[in-house]
Design a protein around this motif. Sequence first.
Motif, PDB file in Angstrom:
ATOM      1  N   LEU A 232      47.799  43.110  43.913  1.00  0.00           N
ATOM      2  CA  LEU A 232      46.495  42.489  43.677  1.00  0.00           C
ATOM      3  C   LEU A 232      46.597  41.096  43.067  1.00  0.00           C
ATOM      4  O   LEU A 232      45.576  40.484  42.763  1.00  0.00           O
ATOM      5  N   ASP A 234      47.121  38.181  44.208  1.00  0.00           N
ATOM      6  CA  ASP A 234      46.372  37.125  44.899  1.00  0.00           C
ATOM      7  C   ASP A 234      45.909  37.658  46.241  1.00  0.00           C
ATOM      8  O   ASP A 234      46.484  38.615  46.777  1.00  0.00           O
ATOM      9  N   HIS A 235      44.848  37.031  46.786  1.00  0.00           N
ATOM     10  CA  HIS A 235      44.368  37.427  48.108  1.00  0.00           C
ATOM     11  C   HIS A 235      43.606  36.275  48.738  1.00  0.00           C
ATOM     12  O   HIS A 235      42.454  36.415  49.147  1.00  0.00           O
ATOM     13  N   THR A 241      38.438  33.557  43.230  1.00  0.00           N
ATOM     14  CA  THR A 241      39.453  32.507  43.342  1.00  0.00           C
ATOM     15  C   THR A 241      38.821  31.173  43.708  1.00  0.00           C
ATOM     16  O   THR A 241      39.236  30.111  43.220  1.00  0.00           O
ATOM     17  N   LEU A 265      34.172  38.087  39.161  1.00  0.00           N
ATOM     18  CA  LEU A 265      34.841  39.360  39.453  1.00  0.00           C
ATOM     19  C   LEU A 265      33.938  40.574  39.273  1.00  0.00           C
ATOM     20  O   LEU A 265      34.124  41.601  39.919  1.00  0.00           O
ATOM     21  N   GLY A 271      35.481  42.817  42.256  1.00  0.00           N
ATOM     22  CA  GLY A 271      36.326  43.611  41.365  1.00  0.00           C
ATOM     23  C   GLY A 271      35.747  44.948  40.967  1.00  0.00           C
ATOM     24  O   GLY A 271      36.483  45.892  40.675  1.00  0.00           O
ATOM     25  N   PHE A 378      42.518  45.125  38.277  1.00  0.00           N
ATOM     26  CA  PHE A 378      42.246  44.018  39.195  1.00  0.00           C
ATOM     27  C   PHE A 378      42.206  42.695  38.443  1.00  0.00           C
ATOM     28  O   PHE A 378      42.814  41.699  38.866  1.00  0.00           O
ATOM     29  N   ARG A 382      44.884  39.746  38.988  1.00  0.00           N
ATOM     30  CA  ARG A 382      44.441  38.544  39.695  1.00  0.00           C
ATOM     31  C   ARG A 382      44.540  37.279  38.836  1.00  0.00           C
ATOM     32  O   ARG A 382      44.535  36.163  39.368  1.00  0.00           O
ATOM     33  N   GLY A 385      47.175  35.052  40.209  1.00  0.00           N
ATOM     34  CA  GLY A 385      46.768  34.285  41.375  1.00  0.00           C
ATOM     35  C   GLY A 385      45.817  33.168  41.022  1.00  0.00           C
ATOM     36  O   GLY A 385      45.895  32.058  41.568  1.00  0.00           O
ATOM     37  N   TRP A 386      44.887  33.437  40.095  1.00  0.00           N
ATOM     38  CA  TRP A 386      43.948  32.393  39.695  1.00  0.00           C
ATOM     39  C   TRP A 386      44.681  31.176  39.132  1.00  0.00           C
ATOM     40  O   TRP A 386      44.345  30.037  39.454  1.00  0.00           O
TER      41      TRP A 386
END
Length: 418
Positions: A232, A234-235, A241, A265, A271, A378, A382, A385-386
């Motif tokens: 989870l 990054d996506h 994001t 989220l 989320g 989540f 995440r 990734g953020w």
Amino acid sequence: MRDLEPAPDHSGRRLSTKETAELLGVKPETVYAYVSRGQLSSRRDPGGRGSTFDATEVESLARRNRRESGGSPAAGGELSVRTRLTLIDKDRYYFRGVDATELAARHSYEEVAEWLWTGTPRPGAAFTAPKASVAAARRSVNALPEHSDPVDRLRVATIAAAAVDPLRFDLSEDTVLGTARTLIPTLVAALPSHSAGHRDEGPLAHRLWARLTVRIADEASLRALDTALGLLADHDLAASTLAVRLAASARAHPYAAVSAGLGVLEGPLHGAASGLAHRMLLDVLDEGDAAPVVADELRAGRRVPGLGHRLYPGEDPRARALFALLEKMPNAAPALAAARDVVTTTARHTPLHANVDLALAVFTVSCGMGASAGETIFAVARTAGWIAHALEEYGERPLRMRPNGTYVGERPPQPLPE
């Protein structure tokens, strides 16, 4: 290298508003915003039916927009942003070109985060939270009402950690990476622990476990949690994001950018979706049958949670990877059976696959966690990734992500209201 290609020869040619809009990748109404800002000149030809625009000027503006935006308008006028982080393609996804499911299966969450941030392997990567940050975050979180949900706590913890970091406005890569490596463990440490004797040490997944359940962790469950965090991380440009990149585009510091992501989220389509699936699985286990539970969801006008994904016409690869680990967890069998029942029941009419929210719900139900645990996992995952996306955005032109509004109100000038 598209911007280095020779421009087509449009000398002397005039384009209609519709043709100009198509070339710029915008709606026809937006063309006049370029005129008002002096970026395009228009002309009304004698006998013509509307304004026309010089084709060479339009093509030049289109090339400049592509260059400055770091991307180009995608089909349907949606924003397209260049990124080196995540590629989603044919029911698979990749972090910097590496299969993300394999990366999460073979490496810890911390190692996956480092790969996203730097593109350089960092075996044995570990994150440590500064005592001052943890103390400030815990004081702030403890001041919240008892019923506050985990994302409320994470948001407050992020703000508190920012307040005690004098370097938060330093957006250089090394400093932002330092922030990333301390913020994530600070967020975990700020959450209330369910175990009085728990010590915040070891892998992040081990520290997070004590914030999610009173149960003693077994190896299979810890591995599933660690892998879920990696899956989870990054996506691509999910809603949260995109909010982070918008904040970073305005040169908000990384704590503020993460706060923007946490704000988005909480939506039930993002989320919070795993919490809805968690509650549904509990209902299925109580009923002993998915049919009445699915019927109630549909009767209420809701989608059945945990099914389908707009980016994956087939199976969600994150769900596939997590379900494989759930099969090895000693307590997961009942929740797994309930999830399969939901999929089978729904597939009688709509062939939808389980997504990662349903897999996450199976995990949280099996481990005796609350409905909000999936959202907590989540959010913590995440954050990596953020920050990776914020780092990319800091390297782009400031305020580049400024779309034009399409005004549909009364045309001015209008009389002043009485």
